[in-house]
Design an enzyme around this catalytic site. Structure first.
Site, short mmCIF file in Angstrom:
data_model
loop_
_atom_site.label_atom_id
_atom_site.label_comp_id
_atom_site.label_asym_id
_atom_site.label_seq_id
_atom_site.Cartn_x
_atom_site.Cartn_y
_atom_site.Cartn_z
N ASP A 123 -5.03 10.14 3.75
CA ASP A 123 -5.76 9.07 3.05
C ASP A 123 -4.79 8.60 1.98
O ASP A 123 -4.57 9.30 0.98
CB ASP A 123 -7.05 9.59 2.41
CG ASP A 123 -7.84 8.45 1.77
OD1 ASP A 123 -7.20 7.53 1.22
OD2 ASP A 123 -9.07 8.48 1.82
N HIS A 124 -4.20 7.41 2.19
CA HIS A 124 -3.07 7.06 1.33
C HIS A 124 -3.49 6.86 -0.13
O HIS A 124 -2.65 6.90 -1.01
CB HIS A 124 -2.29 5.87 1.88
CG HIS A 124 -3.03 4.58 1.87
ND1 HIS A 124 -3.83 4.19 2.90
CD2 HIS A 124 -3.09 3.62 0.93
CE1 HIS A 124 -4.35 3.02 2.60
NE2 HIS A 124 -3.92 2.65 1.41
N HIS B 197 -11.74 6.32 1.44
CA HIS B 197 -11.04 6.11 0.17
C HIS B 197 -11.95 6.29 -1.05
O HIS B 197 -11.63 7.01 -1.99
CB HIS B 197 -10.41 4.72 0.12
CG HIS B 197 -9.52 4.42 1.27
ND1 HIS B 197 -8.59 5.31 1.76
CD2 HIS B 197 -9.41 3.32 2.05
CE1 HIS B 197 -7.96 4.77 2.77
NE2 HIS B 197 -8.44 3.57 2.98
#
Ligand code: NAD
Length: 484
Positions: free
Chosen positions: A177-178, A240
């Protein structure tokens, strides 16, 4: 301050989907920058693997162009790019066929770290995993990196986890999950757990509410058909926004270690109350004179998929009882901005006569486009004229004090890929976390379907539908302005 880049061990990194959009836009330019920083050993190699019929020379040319387009200011260094390209190799493989796998096996070095980035649709994860073992390419030391979306509901996420678990152990699987790779997210943990000041205030005695906003100015940008099957809830909230919520709300882990952190995040998700239907607002962006509406972009004139969602969540534990967590995300909003704001309670009593303003301490954690942490504090307005109070932001990133180092800060993908090579899973989602997040979002999505819920239209360039503003207004609160 001198930049301290700690080199990683030697590795061979295979990128399945190495010719795809994500690989060209993010992964390879990111790896190039890490090489430039001196973090990557000279012998480390990157192997693109995809269905396209191409040789290594062709691949190097493709990536040269990708770095020129997406590599940022560092892409001007022609010699550095030439050096980087010598690390690249390419193998044509079909995830569903048998061609190319033997070649990949022979190419890989066994005495270095082997990592496999699945930058392909989740429908291929099982095929790739099975072949990596059947062709004796990956062993129990190999690392597997998987991209979002990790399922589209609890059932499919469980199936994906089960598929991966047939072939690999959980400590080999890195679910990206950047948002977690951002410098500021780590700084948030440093601020929370590295200072004595904040933790005593981090609870329902002192915090009035928390806002999490992830606003985009773009629409679905040619990905309409894909996005329409997903929507803001699946595409943004389930992963996110919930990850950010976890980091803000979790109890202090006993140490900064992958499982200790992830155990605490999981507890937050499990303590989330089911969301009341009246506490969610869905929206779709409307057309303007010059730009199409969501339904046109999504290529479905009757679509009920949301391009915006705002909701109020509650965490059922002692720390957060009674504190609302307002979350919102949407496309085609007024600015590109991701922010977490911890809004502290009002002072019980003001000792300053004539000062009627409502002064509040707000800790604002900005994730994009500019990263930073600011604490709004109230001080005396300097100069003569008596005791006038003013709210000012205290910049807690100390960009000036820490100066040039900030330029060498890796972006989220770069950091996360280096963490994979280091074997550090702290900033990656564990399988049970992902499932728990789906278990919370599934009933919301099912509720919309059951009620045939129609999203509210909102103006492009706005802050979302009017009802989203009302969500806070009813509670006597206000969203923070969406601004860059
Ligand atoms: P893409 O369609 O641009 O590229 C897909 C890649 O997979 C290509 O290299 C293609 O050759 C390869 N491929 C497809 N079928 C194959 C097969 N049978 N065997 C071997 N290779 C095959 O997709 P993308 O945008 O790069 O996305 C890749 C993954 O990353 C997807 O799961 C996507 O959801 C996810 N993702 C993408 C982005 C993004 O910004 N593009 C962001 C987040 C997550």
């Amino acid at each position: 301050m001198v930049s301290r880049v700690i080199p990683v061990d030697d590795f061979d990194l295979v990128i399945f989907g190495g010719t795809g959009d994500l690989a060209r836009r993010k992964i390879l330019p990111g790896l190039y920058r890490r090489c430039l920083s001196g973090q990557v050993p000279d012998d480390a190699r990157i192997i693109g693997a995809a269905r396209s019929d191409m040789d290594t020379e062709g691949y190097r040319q493709m990536i040269r162009e990708a770095i020129a387009e997406f590599g940022g200011p560092e892409a001007a260094d022609g010699k550095a790019i030439d050096r980087f390209l010598t690390r690249l190799h390419y193998v044509t493989v079909d995830a569903r066929g048998d061609g190319g796998w033997k070649e990949l096996h022979d190419l890989l070095r066994k005495d270095v770290i082997n990592a496999f980035y699945f930058s392909v649709g989740p429908g291929l994860f099982g095929d790739l995993a099975e072949r990596l073992l059947r062709f004796e390419i990956a062993d129990t030391n190999a690392r597997i990196v998987v991209e979002k979306p990790f399922g589209r509901d609890l059932e499919s996420a469980r199936a994906l986890n089960a598929t991966l678990a047939q072939h690999f152990n959980e400590d080999q699987i890195y679910r990206i999950d950047h948002y977690l790779g951002k410098e500021t997210v780590q700084n948030l943990m440093a601020v929370r757990f590295g200072n004595v000041l904040f933790e005593p205030l981090w609870n329902n005695h002192y915090v009035d509410h928390i806002q999490i906003t992830v606003a985009e100015t773009v629409g679905v940008e040619g990905r309409g058909a894909y996005y329409d099957k997903s929507g803001a809830m699946r595409d943004m909230v389930q992963n996110h926004l919930m990850q950010l919520l976890c980091l803000i709300a979790m109890e202090p882990p006993s140490m900064f270690d992958a499982d200790a952190v992830r155990d605490e995040k999981l507890k937050v998700i499990r303590a989330l109350q089911p969301v009341d239907y009246h506490h969610i607002v869905r929206g779709q962006y409307d057309k303007t004179r010059t730009s199409a509406d969501y339904r046109t972009d999504a290529e479905d004139p009757r679509s009920h998929t949301e391009s915006f969602v705002a909701l109020k969540a509650h965490i059922n534990n002692w720390r957060w009882a009674g504190v609302p967590f307002y979350m919102r995300t949407g496309k085609k909003l007024k600015a590109r901005s991701s922010e977490i704001a911890v809004v502290f309670k009002d002072l019980g009593h003001s000792i300053f006569p004539g000062d009627e303003a409502r002064h509040r301490n707000i800790l604002s954690i900005q994730l994009q486009p500019n990263e930073g942490i600011k604490l709004q504090v109230t001080i005396k307005e300097p100069g003569p004229g008596g005791m006038r109070l003013v709210d000012v932001p205290l910049d807690m990133t100390f960009a000036e004090a820490l100066g040039p180092d900030a330029e060498g800060v890796p972006d989220a993908y770069e950091r996360l890929i280096m963490d994979v090579i280091r074997g550090n899973q702290t900033l990656f989602m564990r399988g049970d976390e992902v499932e728990a997040a789906w278990a919370w979002t599934d009933p919301i999505i099912e509720g919309w379907k059951a009620r045939n819920d129609v999203p509210k239209l909102y103006d492009q360039g706005s802050s979302g539908p009017e009802d989203a503003l009302m969500l806070l207004h009813r509670d006597g609160r206000k969203w923070r302005e969406i601004k860059e």
